[in-house]
Design a protein around this motif. Structure first.
Motif, short mmCIF file in Angstrom:
data_model
loop_
_atom_site.label_atom_id
_atom_site.label_comp_id
_atom_site.label_asym_id
_atom_site.label_seq_id
_atom_site.Cartn_x
_atom_site.Cartn_y
_atom_site.Cartn_z
N THR A 120 -26.30 -8.89 29.57
CA THR A 120 -25.62 -7.75 29.43
C THR A 120 -24.66 -7.92 27.98
O THR A 120 -24.42 -7.15 27.43
N LYS A 121 -23.83 -9.16 28.24
CA LYS A 121 -22.77 -9.29 27.27
C LYS A 121 -23.59 -9.51 25.79
O LYS A 121 -23.07 -8.79 24.73
N GLY A 139 -30.27 0.41 33.22
CA GLY A 139 -29.07 0.56 33.93
C GLY A 139 -29.57 0.42 35.55
O GLY A 139 -28.82 0.39 36.60
N VAL A 179 -31.17 -3.36 29.93
CA VAL A 179 -29.66 -3.26 29.85
C VAL A 179 -29.38 -1.56 30.08
O VAL A 179 -28.59 -1.25 30.97
N GLU A 180 -30.00 -1.04 29.16
CA GLU A 180 -30.05 0.38 28.81
C GLU A 180 -30.64 1.25 30.09
O GLU A 180 -30.12 2.45 30.53
N SER A 191 -24.68 -6.03 24.67
CA SER A 191 -23.18 -5.31 24.20
C SER A 191 -22.97 -5.71 22.93
O SER A 191 -22.42 -4.93 22.33
N HIS A 206 -33.58 -8.24 36.51
CA HIS A 206 -32.20 -7.81 36.51
C HIS A 206 -31.70 -8.53 35.13
O HIS A 206 -31.96 -9.83 34.82
N PRO A 207 -30.83 -7.80 34.35
CA PRO A 207 -30.26 -8.67 33.30
C PRO A 207 -29.17 -9.44 33.98
O PRO A 207 -28.39 -9.19 34.97
#
Length: 148
Positions: A101-102, A48, A45-46, A105, A95-96
């Motif tokens: 991603t949620k 990007g 996730v980081e 987060s 890919h996330p």
């Protein structure tokens, strides 16, 4: 008190305690992730951008088989997806998913609080120096493999 000339003892204890705290954060937040899975998902996730399995292996200092097993678990949980790399049909990009991603987060604030607890009692310069020293020690150990 550990002998300061025996860094392995201090490093091992620090890693153990940090991992325990990570597992506490995951449990407190009702996360289904292991510490390793959370690290992989956070890296993704980081970043990007999607990553290849080999990139994960290099970043995490793990063999590709271990990374594949962990990615399989994240995929089963619906947190990552694999897609062919359009620039290299033999490669797969990870890919996330929106759910992954949620989840990261949601975990970032308590992980940041944990990171901040590591900094307690240290100046900004001491923290930066500590990270620099640990990175250099890691590089030194990696270089041993390159010499062999």
């Amino acid at each position: 008190m550990p002998d300061p000339e025996r860094p392995g003892f201090v490093i091992s204890r620090l890693a153990y305690l940090f991992r325990m705290r990570i597992e506490e954060v995951l449990a407190e937040n009702g996360s289904e992730l292991s510490a390793e899975e959370s690290a992989l998902l956070m890296v993704l996730v980081e970043a990007g951008q999607p990553l290849r399995r080999g990139e994960f292996a290099e970043i995490m200092l793990r063999d590709r088989t271990t990374i594949t097993r962990q990615l399989d678990g994240l995929e089963r949980k619906g947190l990552v997806r694999r897609e062919p790399d359009p620039s290299d049909g033999r490669a797969i990009l990870i890919h996330p998913t929106p759910r992954g991603t949620k989840l990261i987060s949601k975990l970032l604030p308590p992980f940041k609080a944990l990171r901040n607890s590591l900094k307690r009692g240290l100046t900004v310069d001491e923290w930066k120096l500590g990270l620099k020293v640990m990175s250099q020690m890691m590089d030194n150990l990696i270089a041993l493999d390159e010499k062999a």
